[in-house]
Structure formats: structure tokens, C-alpha cells
Design a protein around this motif. Structure first.
Motif, mmCIF file in Angstrom:
data_model
loop_
_atom_site.group_PDB
_atom_site.id
_atom_site.type_symbol
_atom_site.label_atom_id
_atom_site.label_comp_id
_atom_site.label_asym_id
_atom_site.label_seq_id
_atom_site.Cartn_x
_atom_site.Cartn_y
_atom_site.Cartn_z
ATOM 1 N N UNK A 1 0.834 -1.198 0.000
ATOM 2 C CA UNK A 1 0.000 0.000 0.000
ATOM 3 C C UNK A 1 0.870 1.250 0.000
ATOM 4 N N UNK A 2 1.999 1.195 0.745
ATOM 5 C CA UNK A 2 2.863 2.369 0.844
ATOM 6 C C UNK A 2 3.593 2.627 -0.472
ATOM 7 N N UNK A 3 4.096 1.535 -1.074
ATOM 8 C CA UNK A 3 4.860 1.695 -2.302
ATOM 9 C C UNK A 3 3.929 1.814 -3.500
ATOM 10 N N UNK A 4 2.713 1.313 -3.350
ATOM 11 C CA UNK A 4 1.762 1.344 -4.455
ATOM 12 C C UNK A 4 2.098 0.333 -5.529
ATOM 13 N N UNK A 5 2.590 -0.838 -5.091
ATOM 14 C CA UNK A 5 2.981 -1.842 -6.084
ATOM 15 C C UNK A 5 1.745 -2.580 -6.596
ATOM 16 N N UNK A 6 1.854 -3.037 -7.810
ATOM 17 C CA UNK A 6 0.773 -3.818 -8.398
ATOM 18 C C UNK A 6 1.275 -5.236 -8.622
ATOM 19 N N UNK A 7 0.338 -6.088 -9.009
ATOM 20 C CA UNK A 7 0.710 -7.493 -9.154
ATOM 21 C C UNK A 7 1.405 -7.773 -10.480
ATOM 22 N N UNK A 8 1.512 -6.764 -11.340
ATOM 23 C CA UNK A 8 1.999 -7.062 -12.680
ATOM 24 C C UNK A 8 3.476 -7.400 -12.681
ATOM 25 N N UNK A 9 3.820 -8.431 -13.424
ATOM 26 C CA UNK A 9 5.215 -8.799 -13.558
ATOM 27 C C UNK A 9 5.786 -8.113 -14.794
ATOM 28 N N UNK A 10 7.123 -8.047 -14.886
ATOM 29 C CA UNK A 10 7.694 -7.344 -16.031
ATOM 30 C C UNK A 10 7.296 -8.011 -17.347
ATOM 31 N N UNK A 11 6.885 -7.194 -18.297
ATOM 32 C CA UNK A 11 6.576 -7.732 -19.622
ATOM 33 C C UNK A 11 7.868 -7.773 -20.417
ATOM 34 N N UNK A 12 8.274 -8.976 -20.767
ATOM 35 C CA UNK A 12 9.514 -9.128 -21.493
ATOM 36 C C UNK A 12 9.208 -9.274 -22.974
ATOM 37 N N UNK A 13 10.077 -8.673 -23.771
ATOM 38 C CA UNK A 13 9.891 -8.820 -25.214
ATOM 39 C C UNK A 13 10.318 -10.216 -25.636
ATOM 40 N N UNK A 14 9.494 -10.822 -26.428
ATOM 41 C CA UNK A 14 9.903 -12.130 -26.931
ATOM 42 C C UNK A 14 11.039 -11.917 -27.927
ATOM 43 N N UNK A 15 11.782 -12.995 -28.148
ATOM 44 C CA UNK A 15 12.985 -12.840 -28.962
ATOM 45 C C UNK A 15 12.587 -12.493 -30.397
ATOM 46 N N UNK A 16 13.397 -11.654 -31.042
ATOM 47 C CA UNK A 16 13.088 -11.256 -32.411
ATOM 48 C C UNK A 16 13.037 -12.459 -33.344
ATOM 49 N N UNK A 17 13.801 -13.495 -33.025
ATOM 50 C CA UNK A 17 13.800 -14.670 -33.887
ATOM 51 C C UNK A 17 12.474 -15.416 -33.792
ATOM 52 N N UNK A 18 11.687 -15.103 -32.767
ATOM 53 C CA UNK A 18 10.382 -15.726 -32.647
ATOM 54 C C UNK A 18 10.413 -17.013 -31.868
ATOM 55 N N UNK A 19 11.539 -17.648 -31.793
ATOM 56 C CA UNK A 19 11.614 -18.915 -31.076
ATOM 57 C C UNK A 19 12.930 -19.006 -30.327
ATOM 58 N N UNK A 20 12.837 -19.324 -29.043
ATOM 59 C CA UNK A 20 14.043 -19.493 -28.232
ATOM 60 C C UNK A 20 14.560 -20.921 -28.431
ATOM 61 N N UNK B 1 8.807 -21.414 -12.401
ATOM 62 C CA UNK B 1 8.763 -20.063 -12.950
ATOM 63 C C UNK B 1 8.546 -19.083 -11.800
ATOM 64 N N UNK B 2 9.656 -18.578 -11.262
ATOM 65 C CA UNK B 2 9.582 -17.761 -10.052
ATOM 66 C C UNK B 2 8.795 -16.472 -10.278
ATOM 67 N N UNK B 3 8.948 -15.902 -11.476
ATOM 68 C CA UNK B 3 8.257 -14.632 -11.751
ATOM 69 C C UNK B 3 6.741 -14.824 -11.678
ATOM 70 N N UNK B 4 6.242 -15.934 -12.228
ATOM 71 C CA UNK B 4 4.802 -16.190 -12.180
ATOM 72 C C UNK B 4 4.339 -16.413 -10.746
ATOM 73 N N UNK B 5 5.164 -17.118 -9.975
ATOM 74 C CA UNK B 5 4.810 -17.374 -8.582
ATOM 75 C C UNK B 5 4.784 -16.067 -7.800
ATOM 76 N N UNK B 6 5.765 -15.204 -8.094
ATOM 77 C CA UNK B 6 5.770 -13.915 -7.400
ATOM 78 C C UNK B 6 4.549 -13.097 -7.783
ATOM 79 N N UNK B 7 4.178 -13.153 -9.042
ATOM 80 C CA UNK B 7 2.996 -12.406 -9.464
ATOM 81 C C UNK B 7 1.771 -12.877 -8.695
#
Lengths: 131, 328
Positions: free
Chosen positions: A26-45, B229-235
């Protein structure tokens, strides 16, 4: 009893400690969202995304062992494609250290196994292009 | 009696199996995970004060501290200030040391009859396992804050670093993980292997240990062996903390087993002996100063007794005594 309020005060103190994540959020105002990572440009890891998210560290350590100890540098992926077992050459050619590795590691509070003790972040040292 | 440990294990396996099963059920069932977490927290946070309230209703009319040394007496007799506290401050100091270092377990001993005598020797394994277990558990709980708080507090990161001094492979080994499992294994084997301790062990004693072992083993399994998947668990965890729960996707069966075991444990605490986390503070043999001889303690609910003292009798019969010539 006159101690009753003292005891409940002690319990209240415990609840304050126990609910630390609540009022900290509540103090920091954090949300549940996790970082959105860009998928690799190659499309497949080199492996399915679920597997990479859960066990990329094991794969990297296996790669290091194979490359450094056994000079085994080719990795046959799940889809038959062959990759070079190289952090700089393979992983970092798609992913950016600061945008990809660091954000998730910082979010999860994982210090990381020390990849960067030896490896450089190539983009941090790339010559700056002046417009 | 022989099957107590086995029955307790069956009970403890139920939440673990339910958790593993949840991962293979259709998506809507995932709502059970946040529901279980909130229900467990509610039972824990309401059940504990309910039990405390019952304890506060118990009368403690007299000072009944356990004394383990010379009480304060004449000036030239040195008192054992900690082991026989004569002031509230000393009692508080003894209580604090008890909670932090388990001093009373240092008195654990084993007796053996032989050679026509009883031989007693110190038995410090219990103290060592207890202190390893409790401090490791505290460190592990504090480390879990990294999953519930965003950004991760600096003291949690420092604690993680101190806890894993050896960088072994991709997963630095937390010493608290190791100590917790070793200590729990010792505490369980102690109950199973020692016939005397086994005789006094109840199903609830084993259940607490199995649940703790289950939570510990699934946690260690996730961290060191299967990978999650730690990030999902943290979420998921942080969404619980901000009261907008998301469904725990991509978390895997071991996470649900870990979660359900932890929820069972938390919900079980107020009804079990694990409530000693609150009860130890209320123990009248520990939290009272031994000043029975220095201060007069009167039972607060003593019924008013109608007495007739000798002085009163003399006063009433003054004239008769005088006339009979009896000296007063």
C-alpha cells in the motif's frame, strides 16, 4: 484481567509484522503485474518458453560445462535446430541484458549466478551511434 | 500407538496430493489456490487470538515461576538473577533468552539405571535441532518476502546473500534450507527411534512434523531440482498481498503442493501445539517474577470469610473476665 490488553497488544504487534507485505504494498503502491519481457526477435528461443522460464539457469550451467570442459559447442534444440552453446553469441544476440535478464531477476529478487563476472553485456559497450 | 506416525503421514499427504492434482485439473479450479491462501490466513489470524483470549481468561492468582537457582535472599547470598528472577525486568530477560535461545532445553537430560545407580547425562541433541529448526524457519520465512514485496526489500537481499555463502552451481545452496531439513529429520527420527519418546508421541506431534517436512521438501524440490517459474509465482503471491488475486498460471504441481501444505499448516497452528509461538509468552512458570516471599500476593477472588479473632473475643468478654479475676 489487567494483562489481557497487554497480551492483545502483543498479538496486534505480531499482526503488524505478519501483514508487512500488505502495508508495504500500500505504501509503495505496487501492483501485481510482472515485467513484460519482449519475446525474442527470432520468434523462437532454444527451448519452449515455459521450460526457459523455469530452468534456463540449469541449461546455461550445462552449456558452460559442455563448452569449457568438453569443447562441445553445438546444441540441438527441441525443434531440431542447431545452436551454438554461447551466452554472448546465442542468448544475447536476441535478448538484452538490461531489458531481459536484469528486469526479471530484480523482480524476483534473484541475484543471479554471476554470468557477468566473466561475460560482458555487449550492448553496454557498443559504440554509440551519433545521429 | 504403533501407527500414529503413519496416520499422521496420511493426513499430511492429503494437501500435498490435492496440490499436485490441482495442476492437472481444468483452469477454473485454479481459483482454489487463492481461496486456500486467504482461508488459511483468516483461520490463522482469527484462531490465534481466539485461543489467546481463552488463555487470558485463565486465572493466575499466585506466582508459580519455575526456579532454577538461588532466590534473592540475604545480601551476602548471591542470587541467580536470571534463573530465579526476583523482578519483572529479570523475568522479562529470562523470557527473552528462552524465546531466542531455548535455555530450558539445555537442561534436557537422559537417565539410565545401571550398576545399582541412576546415571544422568546431558542430552543436547534436542536443543541443537530445535534451535537450528526455529532460526532456519525464521530466515526462510523472511526470505519468502522477496515473493510478496515489490521492490524486494534490501534486508531480504542481504539475508539471501548471507544465507548462501557457497556458490554451488546454478542454485546457490541456502544453509537455512539444509539446516531446516536436517533438524526436522532429527526431530522426527528422535520420536520414531527412541522407545521412550515414541511412547509419549501423539498423532498431533507427528502431524506437525510431517506438515513442516512436506513444506520444506516441496520447497527444496522446487528450488534445487525441478525448477519453477519464479516470476509467475511472485505475481501470484504479490496479487494475494494487494487483494487482487490472479490465477496462478504456469506454477506447476510442486508449487501447489507447497502452497496447500503451507496453508494446512497455517490453518492448523491455532488448534495445535504449534500455538506455542503465542503460548510461550503466556506461560506463568516463565513470565512471573519469583517474589513470593518479598511481596504478599492475595488471591483476588478470595471469598470474604467471616472470622472471629481472639482480640474480638477478649473485647466481647472483657467484663466477664474481669469479674472472674482472669488476667487479660
Amino acid at each position: 484481567m489487567r494483562e489481557r490488553w497487554l497480551i492483545l497488544l502483543g498479538y496486534g504487534l505480531f499482526v503488524v509484522f505478519f501483514t508487512f507485505p500488505l502495508w508495504r504494498a500500500a505504501a509503495v503502491g505496487s501492483s501485481a503485474s510482472m515485467p513484460r519481457l519482449q519475446s525474442s526477435p527470432a520468434g523462437q528461443c532454444v527451448a519452449p518458453v515455459e521450460q526457459m522460464r523455469a530452468a534456463h539457469m540449469d541449461m546455461l550451467f550445462q552449456w558452460r560445462k559442455d563448452a569449457v570442459r568438453h569443447n562441445n559447442l553445438s546444441f540441438v534444440a527441441f525443434n531440431g535446430k542447431v545452436y551454438s552453446k554461447s551466452l554472448d553469441g546465442t542468448c544475447l544476440s536476441c535478448h538484452d541484458k538490461q531489458q531481459f535478464c536484469d528486469r526479471c531477476h530484480a523482480y524476483s529478487g534473484v541475484s543471479g549466478p554471476g554470468c557477468w563476472n566473466c561475460h560482458n553485456d555487449p550492448r553496454a559497450f557498443a559504440p554509440k551511434v551519433t545521429p | 500407538m504403533r501407527y500414529r506416525a503413519g496416520f499422521a503421514l496420511l493426513i499430511a499427504l492429503a494437501p500435498a496430493c490435492a496440490g499436485v492434482a490441482l495442476a492437472f485439473l481444468p483452469k477454473p479450479f485454479l481459483v482454489l489456490a487463492p481461496a486456500a491462501a486467504y482461508a488459511a490466513c483468516a483461520i490463522f489470524l482469527l484462531g490465534l487470538p481466539a485461543r489467546l483470549w481463552r488463555w487470558t481468561s485463565s486465572p493466575v492468582p499466585f506466582r508459580i515461576p519455575t526456579t532454577c537457582g538461588q532466590q534473592r535472599s540475604l545480601a551476602w547470598i548471591p542470587p541467580a538473577r536470571l534463573d530465579n528472577p526476583s523482578t519483572g525486568l529479570a523475568a522479562a530477560a529470562r523470557m527473552l533468552l528462552e524465546v531466542l535461545t531455548f535455555r530450558s532445553l539445555l537442561r534436557n537430560s537422559r537417565s539410565r539405571a545401571g550398576d545399582g545407580a541412576v546415571h544422568t547425562r546431558d542430552s543436547l541433541g534436542l536443543w541443537l535441532a530445535a534451535i537450528l529448526f526455529h532460526w532456519s524457519l525464521l530466515i526462510i520465512l523472511l526470505r519468502h518476502l522477496r515473493l510478496f514485496v515489490q521492490p524486494v526489500p534490501a534486508f531480504v537481499l542481504t539475508l539471501q546473500k548471507l544465507d548462501a555463502p557457497f556458490h554451488t552451481g546454478a542454485h546457490p545452496l541456502y544453509l537455512s534450507d539444509l539446516a531446516l531439513l536436517v533438524a526436522l529429520a532429527y526431530l522426527l527420527l528422535r520420536r520414531l527411534a527412541d522407545p521412550v519418546v515414541r511412547y509419549v508421541s501423539l498423532l498431533s506431534d507427528y502431524l506437525a512434523l510431517w506438515l513442516l517436512l512436506g513444506v520444506g521438501l516441496t520447497g527444496v524440490l522446487m528450488r534445487y531440482l525441478v525448477g519453477v517459474d519464479v516470476a509467475s509465482i511472485k505475481q501470484f503471491a504479490i496479487s494475494l498481498a494487494v487483494f487482487s488475486p490472479v490465477l496462478p498460471r504456469n506454477c506447476g504441481p510442486w508449487f501447489f503442493a507447497h502452497l496447500f501444505l503451507a496453508c494446512s499448516l497455517a490453518a492448523y497452528i491455532p488448534f495445535s501445539k504449534i500455538a506455542h509461538m503465542a503460548g510461550v509468552w503466556l506461560s506463568p512458570t516463565r513470565n512471573l517474577a519469583n517474589n513470593n516471599r518479598a511481596v504478599r500476593h492475595i488471591n483476588p477472588w478470595n471469598a470474604p470469610v467471616k472470622t472471629h479473632t481472639y482480640a474480638e473475643w477478649l473485647e466481647e468478654n472483657k467484663d466477664k473476665l474481669k469479674s472472674a479475676g482472669i488476667p487479660q
